[in-house]
Design a protein around this motif. Structure first.
Motif, short mmCIF file in Angstrom:
data_model
loop_
_atom_site.label_atom_id
_atom_site.label_comp_id
_atom_site.label_asym_id
_atom_site.label_seq_id
_atom_site.Cartn_x
_atom_site.Cartn_y
_atom_site.Cartn_z
N GLN A 192 -48.94 2.43 25.38
CA GLN A 192 -47.85 1.97 23.62
C GLN A 192 -49.07 2.58 22.58
O GLN A 192 -49.32 3.15 21.93
CB GLN A 192 -47.41 1.55 23.39
CG GLN A 192 -46.26 1.13 24.45
CD GLN A 192 -45.00 -0.14 24.08
OE1 GLN A 192 -45.37 -0.75 23.73
NE2 GLN A 192 -44.18 0.34 25.21
N THR A 193 -50.18 1.50 22.82
CA THR A 193 -51.53 1.78 21.98
C THR A 193 -52.67 2.70 21.54
O THR A 193 -53.50 2.88 20.72
CB THR A 193 -51.95 0.39 21.19
OG1 THR A 193 -52.15 0.05 21.92
CG2 THR A 193 -51.31 -0.49 21.10
N GLU A 194 -52.47 3.55 22.47
CA GLU A 194 -53.21 4.45 23.03
C GLU A 194 -55.10 3.72 23.53
O GLU A 194 -55.52 4.44 22.90
CB GLU A 194 -53.13 5.46 22.19
CG GLU A 194 -51.79 6.18 22.07
CD GLU A 194 -52.28 7.40 20.90
OE1 GLU A 194 -53.01 7.65 20.59
OE2 GLU A 194 -50.87 8.04 21.14
N LYS A 195 -54.59 2.89 24.57
CA LYS A 195 -56.44 2.34 24.01
C LYS A 195 -56.62 3.30 25.43
O LYS A 195 -57.59 2.91 26.54
CB LYS A 195 -55.92 0.59 25.04
CG LYS A 195 -55.47 0.31 23.24
CD LYS A 195 -55.71 -2.09 23.60
CE LYS A 195 -55.74 -2.45 22.02
NZ LYS A 195 -55.28 -3.88 22.16
N ILE A 196 -55.26 2.78 26.18
CA ILE A 196 -55.98 3.68 27.94
C ILE A 196 -54.62 5.16 27.71
O ILE A 196 -53.38 5.49 27.16
CB ILE A 196 -54.74 2.65 29.05
CG1 ILE A 196 -54.59 2.23 29.01
CG2 ILE A 196 -56.53 1.80 29.07
CD1 ILE A 196 -54.12 1.79 29.93
N ALA A 197 -55.16 5.93 28.69
CA ALA A 197 -54.28 6.95 28.94
C ALA A 197 -53.16 7.21 30.23
O ALA A 197 -53.67 6.74 31.47
CB ALA A 197 -54.04 7.68 28.03
N ARG A 198 -51.88 8.32 30.17
CA ARG A 198 -52.18 8.63 31.92
C ARG A 198 -52.00 10.17 31.80
O ARG A 198 -53.21 10.10 32.32
CB ARG A 198 -50.91 8.08 31.77
CG ARG A 198 -50.27 6.81 32.68
CD ARG A 198 -48.55 6.28 32.87
NE ARG A 198 -49.20 4.97 33.68
CZ ARG A 198 -48.14 4.65 34.65
NH1 ARG A 198 -46.80 4.61 34.58
NH2 ARG A 198 -48.59 3.34 35.35
N ILE A 199 -51.90 11.27 31.20
CA ILE A 199 -51.94 11.83 31.25
C ILE A 199 -52.00 12.43 29.45
O ILE A 199 -51.14 12.39 28.81
CB ILE A 199 -51.46 13.05 32.11
CG1 ILE A 199 -52.33 13.34 33.07
CG2 ILE A 199 -51.95 14.57 31.60
CD1 ILE A 199 -51.41 14.40 34.04
N GLY A 200 -53.24 12.78 29.03
CA GLY A 200 -53.34 13.06 27.42
C GLY A 200 -52.14 14.58 26.81
O GLY A 200 -52.30 15.17 28.13
N GLN A 201 -52.00 14.26 25.48
CA GLN A 201 -51.29 15.56 26.04
C GLN A 201 -52.51 16.82 25.54
O GLN A 201 -53.17 17.23 25.80
CB GLN A 201 -50.95 16.17 24.14
CG GLN A 201 -51.95 15.87 23.29
CD GLN A 201 -51.45 16.03 21.75
OE1 GLN A 201 -50.88 14.89 21.14
NE2 GLN A 201 -51.87 17.03 20.92
N HIS A 202 -51.13 18.37 26.74
CA HIS A 202 -52.19 19.27 26.93
C HIS A 202 -50.76 20.33 27.10
O HIS A 202 -49.79 20.43 27.36
CB HIS A 202 -53.18 19.33 28.16
CG HIS A 202 -52.66 18.87 29.40
ND1 HIS A 202 -51.83 17.36 29.37
CD2 HIS A 202 -51.91 19.61 30.12
CE1 HIS A 202 -51.03 17.20 30.89
NE2 HIS A 202 -51.32 18.71 31.11
N SER A 203 -51.63 21.74 27.54
CA SER A 203 -51.10 22.82 28.68
C SER A 203 -51.70 22.70 29.35
O SER A 203 -52.14 23.21 29.89
CB SER A 203 -50.44 23.54 26.75
OG SER A 203 -52.02 24.48 27.30
N ASP A 204 -50.28 23.07 30.34
CA ASP A 204 -50.99 24.20 31.30
C ASP A 204 -51.36 25.02 31.10
O ASP A 204 -51.45 25.84 30.93
CB ASP A 204 -50.32 24.07 32.67
CG ASP A 204 -49.61 22.56 33.09
OD1 ASP A 204 -50.39 21.55 33.00
OD2 ASP A 204 -48.53 22.38 33.98
N PHE A 205 -52.14 25.86 32.55
CA PHE A 205 -53.14 26.86 32.19
C PHE A 205 -53.11 28.32 33.23
O PHE A 205 -53.77 28.92 32.72
CB PHE A 205 -54.37 26.73 31.51
CG PHE A 205 -54.94 26.12 32.57
CD1 PHE A 205 -55.93 26.32 33.67
CD2 PHE A 205 -55.19 24.50 32.88
CE1 PHE A 205 -56.08 25.27 34.89
CE2 PHE A 205 -56.09 24.05 33.78
CZ PHE A 205 -56.63 24.37 34.59
N GLY A 206 -51.75 28.15 33.81
CA GLY A 206 -51.70 29.76 34.25
C GLY A 206 -50.63 29.87 34.71
O GLY A 206 -50.20 30.42 33.26
#
Length: 336
Positions: free
Chosen positions: A203-217
C-alpha cells in the motif's frame, strides 16, 4: 462476496460478454459489436463461455503451484537469459521490472529504480520458435510440466484466433483479417506467482507486484485465481485506478499497444497494475497470488499499417508502418 464482485466489476466499467453466441454462430455480430465497444472504451473485456474447459484451467493452475513450490535451485535449472529480448524460462523475484516508457531511456531508468516487482515467473512459447527457443527444466525434474504447458499454449491459441475473428467482425472487416498476420504464433504463455507480502509495504509502494504498464502485443488473455489485485486505469481520469476483480468462469482479455497502433487508436490499450486486493487481512499479509497471462503477438515478419476504416482525411494515420518484431523486441528489452 458475490455482490462485492458484481459491484467492483460494475465500477470498473469492463463488460462481461458471453462468447457462446459467437462460437455457435447464433449471434456473431452482436457479440463482436459489444466486444469492440468495450475495447474502444476501456480496452478490457471479461469473456465467459470462452471455450477453455474449466478442468484444463484448474490443471494449469495446479501445475503452476507445483512448479513455484520447487526449491529455487530447481527452478533455476531453466533460467531466463539475462537479455530481455529472450523471454523464456524462469525469472526469480526482482529480476524483471515492468516499465511503461519505451523511447525515453531516462524515464525507463527512473521507473526501474522504483519499488521492485515482487513476483516470479516462467515463460514459454511454441517449440519451433527460432527467435526465442524455449528453456525447459531438465528431463525428469518435473514430469509432465513441458507437455502440459505446451498443450495449454495451443489451447489458448485457439481462443486467441476466435477473439481476433470477433474483433475483425466488429471493425466490419473479413473475419480472417487479423488471422493472416497471426499464423506463427509468436506468443508467450507466462505462469506468475506473487508471494505473500506485507500489505502495508504494498500500500505504501515500498514493494510492488506489477507496476502500472500497458501490454505491447495484439491482445492478452488473462486467467486469475480468486485473490484479486488487478487494477485498470479509468479511461476518463488519468491516474485513477479501479479494481478489476476475477469473475468466476471468465478470462479477462485486453488489447495491447500494437493493436492500438494498428487500429489508429480506435482500440484502447489501457494501463493496468497489480496491487494489494481490496479488504484487510488479520495477519497484515497479502495472500499469495497466481495468474496465467497469454500474450498474443502478430507474426514477427509482419509489417502493419493502420487498419482500413480507422483513418480518413478528417482522422489521418497517426503511425508509420512497423514490423511486429521491431516493435516487440524494443519493449521486451526494456523490462530487464
Amino acid at each position: 462476496m458475490q455482490m462485492d464482485v458484481e459491484n467492483l466489476v460494475a465500477d470498473s466499467g469492463i463488460a462481461i460478454i458471453d462468447f457462446a453466441p459467437f462460437l455457435d454462430a447464433s449471434n456473431k455480430q452482436d457479440v463482436a459489436d459489444r466486444m469492440l465497444a468495450s475495447f474502444k472504451d476501456i480496452g478490457f473485456i471479461y469473456l465467459i463461455n470462452h471455450g477453455i474447459p474449466p478442468e484444463r484451467i484448474a490443471q494449469m493452475f495446479s501445475l503452476s503451484r507445483t512448479f513455484f513450490a520447487q526449491p529455487l535451485e530447481v527452478k533455476m535449472l531453466a533460467p531466463h537469459p539475462p537479455s530481455g529480448t529472450h523471454h523464456r524460462g524462469y525469472s526469480p523475484p526482482g529480476q524483471e521490472k515492468v516499465v511503461q516508457h519505451l523511447y525515453d531511456p531516462d524515464a525507463i531508468a527512473e521507473q526501474r529504480a522504483q519499488a521492485p516487482d515482487v513476483k516470479e515467473s516462467f515463460e514459454c512459447g511454441r517449440e519451433n520458435d527460432q527467435v526465442m527457443p524455449n528453456i525447459w527444466l531438465p528431463e525428469g525434474v518435473l514430469p509432465g510440466f513441458k507437455e502440459t504447458c505446451l498443450d495449454f499454449f495451443w489451447l489458448c491459441h485457439e481462443i486467441e484466433l476466435n477473439i481476433l475473428r470477433a474483433l475483425a467482425l466488429g471493425l466490419h472487416l473479413p473475419e480472417d483479417y487479423f488471422l493472416k498476420s497471426h499464423t506463427a504464433p509468436d506468443n508467450q504463455l507466462r505462469l506468475l506467482h506473487y508471494p505473500s507480502v506485507p500489505t502495508e509495504a504494498l500500500q505504501t509502494e515500498k514493494i510492488a507486484r506489477i507496476g502500472q504498464h500497458s501490454d505491447f502485443g495484439s491482445i492478452t488473455l488473462l486467467l486469475q485465481d480468486d485473490v484479486g489485485g488487478l487494477e485498470v486505469e479509468d479511461p476518463h481520469v488519468a491516474g485513477v485506478f479501479r479494481p478489476a476483480p476475477p469473475v468466476p468462469g471468465a478470462i479477462a482479455v485486453n488489447a495491447g499497444d500494437f493493436m492500438m497502433r494498428w487500429s489508429n487508436d480506435t482500440i484502447r490499450s489501457t494501463i493496468h497494475r497489480v496491487r494489494a486486493p481490496p479488504g484487510t487481512h488479520a495477519d497484515g499479509m497479502t495472500p499469495e497470488r497466481y495468474s496465467i497471462p497469454y500474450f498474443c503477438s502478430a507474426d514477427f515478419n509482419t509489417v502493419v499499417d493502420c487498419i482500413p476504416g480507422t483513418w480518413d482525411e478528417e482522422r489521418p494515420k497517426k503511425y508509420e508502418p512497423i514490423s511486429a518484431q521491431e516493435y516487440i523486441m524494443k519493449r521486451l528489452a526494456a523490462s530487464y
